[in-house]
Structure formats: structure tokens, C-alpha cells
Design a protein around this motif. Structure first.
Motif, PDB file in Angstrom:
ATOM      1  N   LYS A 131      -5.957  33.592  34.405  1.00 45.85           N
ATOM      2  CA  LYS A 131      -5.985  32.577  35.072  1.00 45.85           C
ATOM      3  C   LYS A 131      -6.233  31.799  33.921  1.00 45.85           C
ATOM      4  O   LYS A 131      -6.686  30.446  34.417  1.00 45.85           O
ATOM      5  N   GLU A 132      -7.072  31.724  32.762  1.00 46.83           N
ATOM      6  CA  GLU A 132      -7.218  30.382  32.180  1.00 46.83           C
ATOM      7  C   GLU A 132      -5.690  30.021  31.800  1.00 46.83           C
ATOM      8  O   GLU A 132      -6.168  28.466  31.681  1.00 46.83           O
ATOM      9  N   LYS A 133      -4.613  30.952  31.640  1.00 49.40           N
ATOM     10  CA  LYS A 133      -3.249  30.505  30.444  1.00 49.40           C
ATOM     11  C   LYS A 133      -3.055  29.625  32.008  1.00 49.40           C
ATOM     12  O   LYS A 133      -2.248  28.326  31.966  1.00 49.40           O
ATOM     13  N   ARG A 134      -3.102  30.299  33.523  1.00 45.62           N
ATOM     14  CA  ARG A 134      -2.403  29.389  34.629  1.00 45.62           C
ATOM     15  C   ARG A 134      -3.563  27.976  34.657  1.00 45.62           C
ATOM     16  O   ARG A 134      -3.016  27.452  34.758  1.00 45.62           O
ATOM     17  N   ALA A 135      -4.495  28.478  34.403  1.00 42.98           N
ATOM     18  CA  ALA A 135      -4.914  26.789  34.667  1.00 42.98           C
ATOM     19  C   ALA A 135      -4.635  25.934  34.010  1.00 42.98           C
ATOM     20  O   ALA A 135      -4.644  24.922  33.919  1.00 42.98           O
ATOM     21  N   LEU A 138      -2.397  24.713  35.613  1.00 39.27           N
ATOM     22  CA  LEU A 138      -2.186  24.181  36.526  1.00 39.27           C
ATOM     23  C   LEU A 138      -2.668  22.544  35.907  1.00 39.27           C
ATOM     24  O   LEU A 138      -2.180  21.701  37.598  1.00 39.27           O
ATOM     25  N   ARG A 139      -3.092  22.686  35.604  1.00 43.36           N
ATOM     26  CA  ARG A 139      -4.083  21.100  34.847  1.00 43.36           C
ATOM     27  C   ARG A 139      -2.545  20.681  34.671  1.00 43.36           C
ATOM     28  O   ARG A 139      -2.687  19.587  34.711  1.00 43.36           O
ATOM     29  N   ALA A 146      -0.382  14.254  40.798  1.00 38.66           N
ATOM     30  CA  ALA A 146      -0.271  13.323  40.804  1.00 38.66           C
ATOM     31  C   ALA A 146       0.700  11.447  40.579  1.00 38.66           C
ATOM     32  O   ALA A 146       1.393  11.137  41.659  1.00 38.66           O
ATOM     33  N   PHE A 147       1.654  12.263  39.305  1.00 40.60           N
ATOM     34  CA  PHE A 147       2.788  11.482  39.494  1.00 40.60           C
ATOM     35  C   PHE A 147       3.602  11.363  40.556  1.00 40.60           C
ATOM     36  O   PHE A 147       4.237  10.849  41.306  1.00 40.60           O
ATOM     37  N   GLN A 148       3.921  12.801  40.833  1.00 40.67           N
ATOM     38  CA  GLN A 148       5.034  13.589  41.876  1.00 40.67           C
ATOM     39  C   GLN A 148       4.201  12.412  43.881  1.00 40.67           C
ATOM     40  O   GLN A 148       5.253  11.951  44.216  1.00 40.67           O
ATOM     41  N   ASN A 149       3.097  12.853  43.768  1.00 36.88           N
ATOM     42  CA  ASN A 149       2.349  12.008  45.131  1.00 36.88           C
ATOM     43  C   ASN A 149       2.189  10.676  44.792  1.00 36.88           C
ATOM     44  O   ASN A 149       3.059   9.483  45.404  1.00 36.88           O
TER      45      ASN A 149
END
Length: 416
Positions: A131-135, A138-139, A146-149
Motif C-alpha cells: 500500500k505504501e508503494k501504491r500510495a 497514487l501521489r 490534476a494535470f489531466q483535469n
């Protein structure tokens, strides 16, 4: 005098020493006793005071005894209640014994769960690391999102402008469509009338050429020219007939009925009996489904496909034509062209003829599209355009796949 034992003498000496010590201690105790007597006199005086207080306390005690008698009566009642409660406790004890056995079983189960929990904790530790790796991922993904939005907002603004432009274009298209419907009606009427008017001069040309070839003495060159003229007129007549057929498919009334495709294929085989015999062709017809179609149009469709397969067969190989069908759900056809909630009759016509190059897969259905010279294969290039028009009339889809010298396959999908 009896002989005194040395050991007893030693013990006697020790006793005398202890006795002397005790006398000294008694002297000390006598002094302490004098002091204690003085204290006792004082205490007796205190006791007299306490005696007075005791009289008062006895009166208080008498009152308390009366209260105790009342409490005793209450205690009798309480004892009866206690006896009842004890009986209840025994029952509870029996229940507790059963509960303890159940608890022992549960404890054993808990130990099993504890072992499983340790294994689960190890797995959880691994998952937490993941999960830490995924976190972290995810960041990074959030930054990308945010860029895509921000990009989407720009696209949304562009889309809003494009929608306004599209709305304008749709209105223009509706106007063009209305104009096109009127033009098509006029064009179909013109084609039909023109085709009929062209038939008469062509028949006269063919008749006069036949008379000249039969009755007039011509040079070999003259005969060649007239024969070529006759052939050109024949091709022109075939073209006009095909145009009339194409026009008739567009204008005829669409009367649908449930038809067994086996019947249609048998009728076409009867029409092409001589050609099938000449080509020594083998038509392999598997069990075909019944489908809701325009009968005469579908007969024309099957006629065109089978006659094409016979026409474009290899000269050194017997023609083998396979015709099959099956019912399939639109959801299983991986294309947006099909409705997922509908079922389709999938008809396949496959041959082992000369085929064509794959880049002609779409163009082959266009009007006047011929892939071979008229010197080699006769025809006007309208046959497959008629097939495509018939499939369109049935709200269906047709595709062609082939490779040069490796046969051709036509797949037709008709809504059931």
C-alpha cells in the motif's frame, strides 16, 4: 558423690549466666512496673471517665439492640430471599458449567484463530508495504490527474465551441438531407426513364449488326469491327439492366416476411444449374436459419454472391462454395455497429476462387468497381453494389475478406 558430666557442667554454667541476665532484666522490669503503676492510676481515672461514657454508650447500645431486633426480622426475610437466590444460583451454576465447556471450545477455536491471525498479520504487513508503494504511485497519479483535469477543462471549453459549431452543421446537414432526398427521387426517376429509353436504340443496333453479319459480304476487318460493335452494345445493355435492377432495389416497397434461407438457396441453385455443371462446382450448404427478409431481394443477393463465386473460380480447380449461417447475439460481436440487445442471423458465403487483394475489402461494394479487365471476366461492377444495397435495406451489415489467389469470404449480419 556421683561423677558430674562435663557437658552438664557447661550447660549449668550457661544456665547460671542466663539466670543472672534475667535477674538484671527483672530489675529493669520492676522499675518499668513502678512507672506502669503510675500510668495505671492515671488510666483508672480515665476509665472512670470512660465508665460514664460507657453508661451513655449502653443506653445507645440498648437503642441499637432494638434496632438490631428489627434488622433480625428483616434478616429472616432476607435469608428466605437468599435461600431462593441460592437455588437460583445453583441453576445458574449448572448453566455456567455448560457455558464453561462452551467457553473451553471457544478458547480452542480462538487459539486456532490466533494462529490464523498471525499468518494474516504477516500478510497484512506485506500488504501495508504494498500500500505504501501504491500510495507513492497514487501521489504521482494524482499529480498526473490534476494535470489531466486542467487539460480536460481546456478540452471542455473547446468541446463547447465545437458543439455550437456541430449544432450549426447539423442544421445545415438537415437542409442538405432534405435537398438530397428530393434529388435522389428525381435521379431515380431519371435513371429509370433514361434506362428504358436507351434500351430501344441498343436493340436496333444489335438487330442491324446481326442482319449485316448474316446477309452482307464483309471483309475480315469489317466483320471484326461489327462483332466488336455487337459486343459493346451487349455490354451496354447489360449495364442498363444492372442500373435498372439497382434502381428497383432503392424504390420497391419493403415487404418483410419470415423465410427459410434453404428455400432461397435452392431456387438460386436451380437458376444457376447449367453454370454449376459447367464449372463442376460443389456447393456445400449447411443448415440455414429462417430470417425476416424481403424475399425477392434476398434471392437476388444470394444469386449475385453465388454467381460471382462461380465467375471468379480458378480455371485449374473445381469451384467449392460453402454457405452457412448461425444466430448470434449482438453483445458477442465486438463492434459498435451492432446492437448488444439484438440477435443477428450471420450468413457466410465462402469460395476457393482467385480472390482479391485485402485493400479492396471496402471498395468492392462500390458501383462500377471492377477488379479485373472486361477481356478476362464479364460484368459491369454493379453486382456487389446491389448486394450491399439489399443488406442496407435490411438494416444489416456486410463485410468482405480475401487474399489474392486464396478465395473470398462474405459475411452478412441481418437483425433477427
Amino acid at each position: 558423690m556421683a561423677k558430674i558430666n562435663r557437658k552438664e557442667v557447661d550447660e549449668l554454667v550457661i544456665v547460671h549466666k542466663e539466670l543472672a541476665f534475667e535477674k538484671e532484666e527483672k530489675g529493669k522490669r520492676a522499675d518499668e512496673l513502678i512507672i506502669a503503676n503510675k500510668k495505671l492510676v492515671f488510666q483508672n481515672e480515665e476509665k472512670e471517665k470512660r465508665a460514664k461514657e460507657l453508661i451513655i454508650a449502653n443506653e445507645e447500645l440498648l437503642f441499637q439492640n432494638k434496632e438490631k431486633e428489627k434488622r433480625a426480622e428483616e434478616l429472616v426475610i432476607a435469608n428466605k430471599e437468599l435461600a431462593f437466590q441460592n437455588a437460583e444460583k445453583e441453576k445458574r451454576a449448572e448453566e455456567l458449567s455448560i457455558a464453561n465447556k462452551e467457553l473451553a471450545f471457544q478458547n480452542a477455536e480462538k487459539e486456532n484463530r490466533a494462529v490464523e491471525l498471525r499468518i494474516a498479520n504477516k500478510e497484512l504487513a506485506f500488504q501495508n508495504a504494498e500500500k505504501e508503494k501504491r500510495a507513492v504511485e497514487l501521489r504521482i497519479a494524482n499529480k498526473e490527474l490534476a494535470f489531466q483535469n486542467a487539460e480536460k477543462e481546456k478540452r471542455a471549453e473547446e468541446l463547447s465551441i465545437a458543439n455550437e459549431e456541430l449544432a450549426f452543421q447539423n442544421k445545415e446537414k438537415e437542409k442538405r438531407a432534405a435537398e438530397l432526398i428530393i434529388a435522389n427521387k428525381e435521379l431515380l426517376a431519371f435513371t429509370y426513364i433514361s434506362s428504358h429509353d436507351l434500351q430501344e436504340p441498343l436493340r436496333k443496333i444489335q438487330t442491324f449488326v446481326s442482319i449485316i453479319l448474316d446477309k452482307e459480304v464483309l471483309t475480315e476487318s469489317g466483320q471484326n469491327y461489327f462483332q466488336r460493335m455487337q459486343l459493346a452494345a451487349s455490354r451496354m445493355q447489360q449495364l442498363i439492366n444492372d442500373l435498372l435492377e439497382f434502381s428497383r432495389i432503392s424504390t420497391t416497397e419493403l415487404n418483410f416476411e419470415k423465410i427459410d434461407l434453404n428455400v432461397i438457396v435452392e431456387e438460386v441453385k436451380a437458376d444457376l444449374k447449367d453454370t454449376i455443371s459447367d464449372k463442376k462446382a460443389n456447393l456445400e450448404v449447411r443448415e440455414l436459419c429462417s430470417v425476416n427478409i424481403i424475399a425477392f431481394q434476398f434471392r437476388q443477393l444470394m444469386y449475385n454472391l453465388i454467381s460471382n463465386a462461380l465467375k471468379f473460380s480458378k480455371p485449374d480447380l473445381s469451384s467449392h462454395i460453402q454457405i452457412s449461417s448461425r444466430t448470434i447475439s449482438g453483445s458477442k460481436l465486438m463492434s459498435e455497429s451492432f446492437s448488444p440487445e439484438k440477435k443477428y442471423c450471420h450468413i457466410t458465403v465462402k469460395d476457393n476462387g482467385i480472390g482479391f487483394e485485402p485493400h479492396f475489402n471496402e471498395r468492392i461494394f462500390e458501383v462500377f468497381q471492377k477488379l479485373h479487365g472486361k477481356e478476362v471476366y464479364a460484368g459491369t461492377g454493379i453486382g456487389l453494389a446491389i448486394v450491399k444495397k439489399i443488406v442496407d435495406n435490411h438494416s444489416g451489415i456486410i463485410t468482405a475478406t480475401s487474399e489474392l489467389n486464396n478465395g473470398a469470404q462474405f459475411d452478412i449480419y441481418i437483425p433477427d
